[in-house]
Design an enzyme around this catalytic site. Sequence first.
Site, PDB file in Angstrom:
ATOM      1  N   THR A  33       3.568 -13.800   2.127  1.00 17.11           N
ATOM      2  CA  THR A  33       2.504 -12.816   1.915  1.00 17.11           C
ATOM      3  C   THR A  33       1.962 -12.921   0.488  1.00 17.11           C
ATOM      4  O   THR A  33       2.739 -13.181  -0.442  1.00 17.11           O
ATOM      5  CB  THR A  33       3.062 -11.391   2.133  1.00 17.11           C
ATOM      6  OG1 THR A  33       3.561 -11.299   3.457  1.00 17.11           O
ATOM      7  CG2 THR A  33       1.993 -10.328   1.928  1.00 17.11           C
ATOM      8  N   GLY A  34       0.660 -12.664   0.339  1.00 13.96           N
ATOM      9  CA  GLY A  34       0.078 -12.625  -1.007  1.00 13.96           C
ATOM     10  C   GLY A  34      -1.197 -13.428  -1.074  1.00 13.96           C
ATOM     11  O   GLY A  34      -1.614 -14.066  -0.086  1.00 13.96           O
ATOM     12  N   THR A  36      -1.863 -16.154  -2.791  1.00 17.38           N
ATOM     13  CA  THR A  36      -1.662 -17.607  -2.718  1.00 17.38           C
ATOM     14  C   THR A  36      -1.407 -18.021  -1.266  1.00 17.38           C
ATOM     15  O   THR A  36      -1.940 -19.026  -0.784  1.00 17.38           O
ATOM     16  CB  THR A  36      -0.486 -18.031  -3.626  1.00 17.38           C
ATOM     17  OG1 THR A  36      -0.584 -17.351  -4.878  1.00 17.38           O
ATOM     18  CG2 THR A  36      -0.505 -19.529  -3.874  1.00 17.38           C
ATOM     19  N   ASP A  86       5.963 -19.381   0.792  1.00 16.11           N
ATOM     20  CA  ASP A  86       5.615 -18.077   0.216  1.00 16.11           C
ATOM     21  C   ASP A  86       5.347 -18.220  -1.284  1.00 16.11           C
ATOM     22  O   ASP A  86       5.746 -19.208  -1.910  1.00 16.11           O
ATOM     23  CB  ASP A  86       6.774 -17.089   0.454  1.00 16.11           C
ATOM     24  CG  ASP A  86       6.335 -15.628   0.370  1.00 16.11           C
ATOM     25  OD1 ASP A  86       5.171 -15.362   0.004  1.00 16.11           O
ATOM     26  OD2 ASP A  86       7.166 -14.759   0.663  1.00 16.11           O
ATOM     27  N   ASP A  89       6.242 -13.683  -7.734  1.00 16.44           N
ATOM     28  CA  ASP A  89       5.700 -13.033  -8.934  1.00 16.44           C
ATOM     29  C   ASP A  89       6.248 -13.695 -10.190  1.00 16.44           C
ATOM     30  O   ASP A  89       5.567 -13.741 -11.220  1.00 16.44           O
ATOM     31  CB  ASP A  89       6.037 -11.542  -8.899  1.00 16.44           C
ATOM     32  CG  ASP A  89       5.410 -10.893  -7.682  1.00 16.44           C
ATOM     33  OD1 ASP A  89       4.168 -10.933  -7.576  1.00 16.44           O
ATOM     34  OD2 ASP A  89       6.144 -10.396  -6.816  1.00 16.44           O
ATOM     35  N   GLY A 100       7.772  -9.415  -4.281  1.00 16.38           N
ATOM     36  CA  GLY A 100       7.546  -8.032  -3.864  1.00 16.38           C
ATOM     37  C   GLY A 100       6.380  -7.360  -4.539  1.00 16.38           C
ATOM     38  O   GLY A 100       6.132  -6.182  -4.312  1.00 16.38           O
ATOM     39  N   GLY A 101       5.636  -8.124  -5.359  1.00 15.81           N
ATOM     40  CA  GLY A 101       4.444  -7.549  -5.972  1.00 15.81           C
ATOM     41  C   GLY A 101       3.477  -7.014  -4.913  1.00 15.81           C
ATOM     42  O   GLY A 101       2.784  -6.026  -5.123  1.00 15.81           O
ATOM     43  N   GLU A 108       9.934 -10.618   3.881  1.00 10.44           N
ATOM     44  CA  GLU A 108       9.959 -11.972   3.313  1.00 10.44           C
ATOM     45  C   GLU A 108      11.397 -12.489   3.233  1.00 10.44           C
ATOM     46  O   GLU A 108      11.681 -13.636   3.590  1.00 10.44           O
ATOM     47  CB  GLU A 108       9.325 -11.961   1.923  1.00 10.44           C
ATOM     48  CG  GLU A 108       7.816 -11.715   1.966  1.00 10.44           C
ATOM     49  CD  GLU A 108       7.176 -11.517   0.610  1.00 10.44           C
ATOM     50  OE1 GLU A 108       5.953 -11.653   0.519  1.00 10.44           O
ATOM     51  OE2 GLU A 108       7.883 -11.206  -0.366  1.00 10.44           O
TER      52      GLU A 108
HETATM   53  C1  5RP Z   1       4.496 -10.250  -1.853  1.00 12.38           C
HETATM   54  C2  5RP Z   1       5.042 -11.298  -2.745  1.00 12.38           C
HETATM   55  C3  5RP Z   1       4.094 -12.354  -3.219  1.00 12.38           C
HETATM   56  O1  5RP Z   1       4.619 -13.591  -2.903  1.00 12.38           O
HETATM   57  C4  5RP Z   1       3.927 -12.242  -4.693  1.00 12.38           C
HETATM   58  O2  5RP Z   1       3.524 -10.919  -5.004  1.00 12.38           O
HETATM   59  C5  5RP Z   1       2.905 -13.247  -5.229  1.00 12.38           C
HETATM   60  O3  5RP Z   1       1.628 -12.882  -4.794  1.00 12.38           O
HETATM   61  P1  5RP Z   1       0.325 -13.673  -5.235  1.00 12.38           P
HETATM   62  O4  5RP Z   1       0.356 -14.981  -4.502  1.00 12.38           O
HETATM   63  O5  5RP Z   1      -0.797 -12.764  -4.767  1.00 12.38           O
HETATM   64  O6  5RP Z   1       0.328 -13.837  -6.724  1.00 12.38           O
HETATM   65  O7  5RP Z   1       6.192 -11.349  -3.073  1.00 12.38           O
HETATM   66  O8  5RP Z   1       5.471  -9.290  -1.547  1.00 12.38           O
END
Ligand code: 5RP
Length: 226
Positions: A33-34, A36, A86, A89, A100-101, A108
């Site tokens: 998730t996120g 990226t 995945d 952060d 977990g951001g 996850e």
């Molecule tokens: C979501 C996450 C994401 O992998 C993490 O926050 C990175 O996100 P991004 O790709 O938007 O920087 O752990 O729970």
Amino acid sequence: MPTQDQLKQQAAQAAIEHVLPLLRPEDVLGVGTGSTVDLFIDRLAAHRGDFRAAVSSSERSTRRLRAAGIEVLDLNEVPAMAWYVDGADEIDGALNMIKGGGGALTREKIVASVADRFVCIVDESKLVDCLGRFPLPIEIIPLAREAVARALRQLGGQPVLREGFVTDNGGHILDVAGLTLDEPAQFEAVINNIPGVVCCGLFAISGADVALIAGREGVRTLRRAW
Ligand code: 5RP
């Protein structure tokens, strides 16, 4: 100089090039998730005939996968998975991570635990010498909020409730600053033991196997030392 978004796109493309040649038509792919991962899903659409289906770590990714024409299976239907992709952060050189951001840490960690290999895709701003600059997300049972917060303060942390946020599991998130995370696996085990904690955003007991880190000089591949 590439922007952070351009670097995320490079990391997402590198994951396609790393994982897709190894996926068989019967394989199920774990998807994180996120932002990226969103870029990874967008690129995955062109390859949807090359693997069976995906398992998703969030409602957000499920919606995006389905919109891309990719079947999403319930994890309970999937006994094994070769790959999980995945973001993170923060990630250190030993491939321990803070995640977990986006608040999806629990699913996850569960989906990743079923996969043989975790491929982490990040831009170079996420690579750190020591985890902990990014406040550590911890999913909690709502009624345990103050009890867990007191335990975290005793460990030196400064927990802050993520206001107005409810996880896909109905949980709440405490974002915890001020922690010393030089022994991340030990610390993860300590947090896991606090009653009321659903999931700790440290992924160190089981970290990434491969990190694809996009930077100004291209995409670097780091592998976990066993
Ligand atoms: C979501 C996450 C994401 O992998 C993490 O926050 C990175 O996100 P991004 O790709 O938007 O920087 O752990 O729970």
